[in-house]
Write a protein that holds these residues in place. Structure first.
Motif, PDB file in Angstrom:
ATOM      1  N   ALA A  96      40.599  31.831  39.976  1.00 48.37           N
ATOM      2  CA  ALA A  96      41.894  31.206  40.303  1.00 48.37           C
ATOM      3  C   ALA A  96      43.029  31.779  39.465  1.00 48.37           C
ATOM      4  N   ARG A  97      42.704  32.314  38.294  1.00 49.71           N
ATOM      5  CA  ARG A  97      43.757  32.851  37.432  1.00 49.71           C
ATOM      6  C   ARG A  97      44.368  34.116  38.029  1.00 49.71           C
ATOM      7  N   ILE A  98      43.552  34.853  38.799  1.00 53.20           N
ATOM      8  CA  ILE A  98      44.050  36.058  39.464  1.00 53.20           C
ATOM      9  C   ILE A  98      44.560  35.722  40.858  1.00 53.20           C
ATOM     10  N   GLY A  99      43.768  34.962  41.603  1.00 54.77           N
ATOM     11  CA  GLY A  99      44.156  34.585  42.951  1.00 54.77           C
ATOM     12  C   GLY A  99      43.635  35.552  43.989  1.00 54.77           C
ATOM     13  N   ASP A 100      43.106  35.004  45.066  1.00 60.55           N
ATOM     14  CA  ASP A 100      42.557  35.803  46.161  1.00 60.55           C
ATOM     15  C   ASP A 100      43.691  36.437  46.953  1.00 60.55           C
ATOM     16  N   PRO A 101      43.690  37.772  47.118  1.00 65.61           N
ATOM     17  CA  PRO A 101      44.759  38.423  47.872  1.00 65.61           C
ATOM     18  C   PRO A 101      44.594  38.335  49.381  1.00 65.61           C
ATOM     19  N   SER A 102      43.482  37.752  49.868  1.00 63.82           N
ATOM     20  CA  SER A 102      43.223  37.720  51.304  1.00 63.82           C
ATOM     21  C   SER A 102      44.402  37.150  52.085  1.00 63.82           C
ATOM     22  N   ASP A 103      44.849  37.910  53.105  1.00 64.05           N
ATOM     23  CA  ASP A 103      45.924  37.502  54.011  1.00 64.05           C
ATOM     24  C   ASP A 103      47.267  37.325  53.315  1.00 64.05           C
ATOM     25  N   LYS A 104      47.423  37.856  52.111  1.00 59.83           N
ATOM     26  CA  LYS A 104      48.680  37.696  51.385  1.00 59.83           C
ATOM     27  C   LYS A 104      49.513  38.973  51.489  1.00 59.83           C
ATOM     28  N   THR A 105      50.772  38.808  51.877  1.00 60.83           N
ATOM     29  CA  THR A 105      51.663  39.965  52.021  1.00 60.83           C
ATOM     30  C   THR A 105      52.316  40.334  50.702  1.00 60.83           C
ATOM     31  N   ALA A 106      52.101  39.513  49.674  1.00 58.44           N
ATOM     32  CA  ALA A 106      52.588  39.828  48.329  1.00 58.44           C
ATOM     33  C   ALA A 106      51.572  39.306  47.322  1.00 58.44           C
ATOM     34  N   ALA A 107      51.590  39.861  46.123  1.00 58.21           N
ATOM     35  CA  ALA A 107      50.630  39.445  45.098  1.00 58.21           C
ATOM     36  C   ALA A 107      50.863  37.989  44.707  1.00 58.21           C
TER      37      ALA A 107
ATOM     38  N   GLN B 237      51.015  34.818  42.173  1.00 58.32           N
ATOM     39  CA  GLN B 237      51.402  34.634  40.776  1.00 58.32           C
ATOM     40  C   GLN B 237      50.156  34.247  39.982  1.00 58.32           C
ATOM     41  N   MET B 238      49.900  34.938  38.882  1.00 59.13           N
ATOM     42  CA  MET B 238      48.727  34.635  38.078  1.00 59.13           C
ATOM     43  C   MET B 238      48.926  33.320  37.329  1.00 59.13           C
ATOM     44  N   LEU B 239      47.839  32.544  37.236  1.00 63.56           N
ATOM     45  CA  LEU B 239      47.881  31.245  36.583  1.00 63.56           C
ATOM     46  C   LEU B 239      47.266  31.323  35.190  1.00 63.56           C
TER      47      LEU B 239
ATOM     48  N   GLN C 164      38.675  53.206  49.014  1.00 67.58           N
ATOM     49  CA  GLN C 164      38.814  53.191  50.469  1.00 67.58           C
ATOM     50  C   GLN C 164      38.390  51.842  51.053  1.00 67.58           C
ATOM     51  N   GLN C 165      37.307  51.257  50.509  1.00 70.26           N
ATOM     52  CA  GLN C 165      36.872  49.944  50.972  1.00 70.26           C
ATOM     53  C   GLN C 165      37.971  48.909  50.788  1.00 70.26           C
ATOM     54  N   MET C 166      38.610  48.948  49.639  1.00 66.95           N
ATOM     55  CA  MET C 166      39.624  47.956  49.312  1.00 66.95           C
ATOM     56  C   MET C 166      40.911  48.184  50.104  1.00 66.95           C
ATOM     57  N   ILE C 167      41.352  49.422  50.149  1.00 61.25           N
ATOM     58  CA  ILE C 167      42.681  49.706  50.684  1.00 61.25           C
ATOM     59  C   ILE C 167      42.750  49.549  52.193  1.00 61.25           C
TER      60      ILE C 167
ATOM     61  N   ASN D 160      56.154  49.056  51.334  1.00 60.42           N
ATOM     62  CA  ASN D 160      56.373  49.528  49.964  1.00 60.42           C
ATOM     63  C   ASN D 160      56.328  48.390  48.939  1.00 60.42           C
ATOM     64  N   LYS D 161      55.428  47.419  49.175  1.00 62.35           N
ATOM     65  CA  LYS D 161      55.226  46.341  48.212  1.00 62.35           C
ATOM     66  C   LYS D 161      54.050  46.694  47.309  1.00 62.35           C
ATOM     67  N   PRO D 162      54.086  46.283  46.046  1.00 58.40           N
ATOM     68  CA  PRO D 162      53.037  46.703  45.103  1.00 58.40           C
ATOM     69  C   PRO D 162      51.673  46.076  45.404  1.00 58.40           C
ATOM     70  N   ILE D 163      50.644  46.835  45.103  1.00 58.60           N
ATOM     71  CA  ILE D 163      49.266  46.360  45.135  1.00 58.60           C
ATOM     72  C   ILE D 163      48.712  46.539  43.726  1.00 58.60           C
ATOM     73  N   TYR D 164      48.257  45.464  43.126  1.00 53.65           N
ATOM     74  CA  TYR D 164      47.821  45.521  41.736  1.00 53.65           C
ATOM     75  C   TYR D 164      46.311  45.734  41.654  1.00 53.65           C
ATOM     76  N   ILE D 165      45.892  46.491  40.656  1.00 57.50           N
ATOM     77  CA  ILE D 165      44.466  46.759  40.449  1.00 57.50           C
ATOM     78  C   ILE D 165      43.693  45.446  40.298  1.00 57.50           C
ATOM     79  N   SER D 166      44.323  44.457  39.674  1.00 56.24           N
ATOM     80  CA  SER D 166      43.665  43.154  39.480  1.00 56.24           C
ATOM     81  C   SER D 166      43.267  42.530  40.813  1.00 56.24           C
ATOM     82  N   GLU D 167      44.026  42.824  41.873  1.00 54.00           N
ATOM     83  CA  GLU D 167      43.701  42.266  43.187  1.00 54.00           C
ATOM     84  C   GLU D 167      42.438  42.899  43.764  1.00 54.00           C
ATOM     85  N   PHE D 168      42.180  44.166  43.417  1.00 59.29           N
ATOM     86  CA  PHE D 168      40.937  44.805  43.828  1.00 59.29           C
ATOM     87  C   PHE D 168      39.734  44.138  43.151  1.00 59.29           C
ATOM     88  N   MET D 169      39.981  43.534  42.002  1.00 56.78           N
ATOM     89  CA  MET D 169      38.884  42.941  41.242  1.00 56.78           C
ATOM     90  C   MET D 169      38.394  41.628  41.847  1.00 56.78           C
TER      91      MET D 169
END
Length: 404
Positions: free
Chosen positions: A81-92, A94-96, A152-155, A167-176
């Motif tokens: 929950a501190r990172i947050g699931d990026p599924s279906d999210k058009t923006a990152a 907010q980390m908790l 490739q799997q992630m992107i 051109n919105k950022p994708i953070y490495i933490s979201e791949f995690m």
């Protein structure tokens, strides 16, 4: 614990509210009809301070597995929950902070108990927290896990493709995130994972990882999602979901705001209705029966299952008073009062519907005052506010709630 093979429950697990089962429905049926006591889980990230009705779809599955005697795990994703699931999210997301997550999850088990018999004496549900194994990981552990997946799997995920296009950022933490969810499966050594269809990528990541690390098959049960009329899902992030801490009146009213084409799906996904009952509801919907009648049945059913039948009845009466009576506007100004009990004259002046008690008394004597559509003709009447009430004085209407 002895495993049961109740045909009705097995059919419900396999068919009610199910989008897909991987590798196959037959594989899960075979497992359920064997003598093996299997381990099943669903994860719930405390990114908000309450569960919502969408969570109950999976929770009903967990309860059916529990009734069959299987080992059910209710996983609180206090680390993910501190990172947050990026599924279906058009923006990152907010980390908790750890503190925010701990505050959010305080009521999760209590709320889940409305659907799951969490503390059943014969077969209780195990509650786990993924910070137990994710927090101690060192960088070597993380590199090992990350090596099981490719960029490739992630992107290739839709939401990441949309972000690249805009051109919105994708953070490495979201791949995690899917890697961590997959590691949850490994650490709990599960046989089945339950989740919404929007979680499919993450659940399949867990399927791959548990095969790689433990050399075993994990079955994925992906549930249908209740969608809005524009095709978007309902959820806490989208701000259009019924929350488990909503009042009965709020739950009833939100269900009544569903579109007609959501009625049958909502009976299937959000209530305990069995498969035969859902078929009957579908037939009624496709006939000439007024959808409003079905929607009121749905609202009553959902409210009574999340709260109590008595509270659902009160909520239904409140809805009929406020929203179905043509003499009352549907958009009401809401006023909060401090006390629970008032003389009717004191209440009228407190909410500024009359300048004085003498004027308020004249209005009562002129039959110009009503509460919840019932005329008040006794100016000495005492009003106890245990639920929201609607007061009408002349042409002025207010919704009054008591500040607990």
């Amino acid at each position: 614990m002895e495993v049961r093979k109740d045909k009705e429950i097995i059919d419900r697990i396999l068919n009610k509210g199910v989008e897909q089962i991987l590798p196959s429905k037959e594989a899960l049926r075979e497992l359920l009809e064997s003598d093996k006591r299997i381990r099943i889980y669903q994860g719930f990230d405390p990114t908000a301070d309450t569960l919502h009705i969408g969570h109950t779809v999976g929770m009903r599955k967990l309860e059916d597995f529990r009734k069959l005697g299987h080992h059910v795990i209710f996983l609180v994703g206090d680390f993910t929950a501190r990172i947050g699931d990026p599924s279906d999210k058009t923006a990152a997301r907010q980390m908790l902070t750890k503190e925010q997550v701990e505050e959010n999850m305080k009521l999760y088990k209590e709320q889940a108990s409305n659907i799951i018999d969490m503390d059943n004496k014969e077969n209780p549900v195990e509650v786990l927290y993924n910070s137990q194994w994710l927090e101690p990981l060192n960088f070597n552990d993380i590199i090992h896990l990350a090596s099981k997946f490719t960029v490739q799997q992630m992107i290739k995920r839709d939401m990441f493709q949309r972000r690249l296009e805009t051109n919105k950022p994708i953070y490495i933490s979201e791949f995690m995130y899917p890697i961590m969810q997959g590691y949850d499966c490994v650490m709990m050594n599960v046989d089945v994972e339950v989740g919404g269809n929007d979680q499919l990528f993450n659940m399949l990541a867990g399927r791959d990882l548990i095969m790689s690390e433990l050399n075993k098959e994990k079955i994925v049960l992906a549930g249908k999602l209740l969608e809005t009329s524009d095709g978007s899902k309902m959820g806490k992030s989208e701000g259009n979901m019924i929350k488990m801490n909503d009042t009965p009146e709020e739950i009833f009213g939100k269900v009544m705001a569903f579109t007609d084409d959501q009625i049958v799906d909502a009976f299937e996904l959000l209530t305990s209705a069995d498969l035969d009952e859902i078929d009957e509801i579908k037939k009624r919907f496709e006939s000439d029966e007024n959808p409003m009648k079905l929607k009121k049945e749905l609202a009553f059913r959902i409210t009574s299952e999340l709260k109590t039948e008595k509270e659902a009845k009160i909520a239904e009466e409140y809805f009929e008073t406020v929203f179905q009576n043509k003499s009352i506007e549907t958009e009401l100004k809401e006023v909060t009062v401090k006390e629970k009990e008032y003389n009717i004259l004191e209440l009228i002046t407190e909410v500024e519907l009359a300048p004085s008690k003498s004027q308020a008394r004249r209005l009562v004597e002129q039959n110009a005052v009503s509460i919840d559509d019932e005329k008040i003709d006794d100016w000495q009447m005492s009003i106890t506010i245990t639920k929201p009430i609607v007061i009408k004085v002349g042409k002025n209407i207010l919704k009054i709630t008591q500040d607990n």
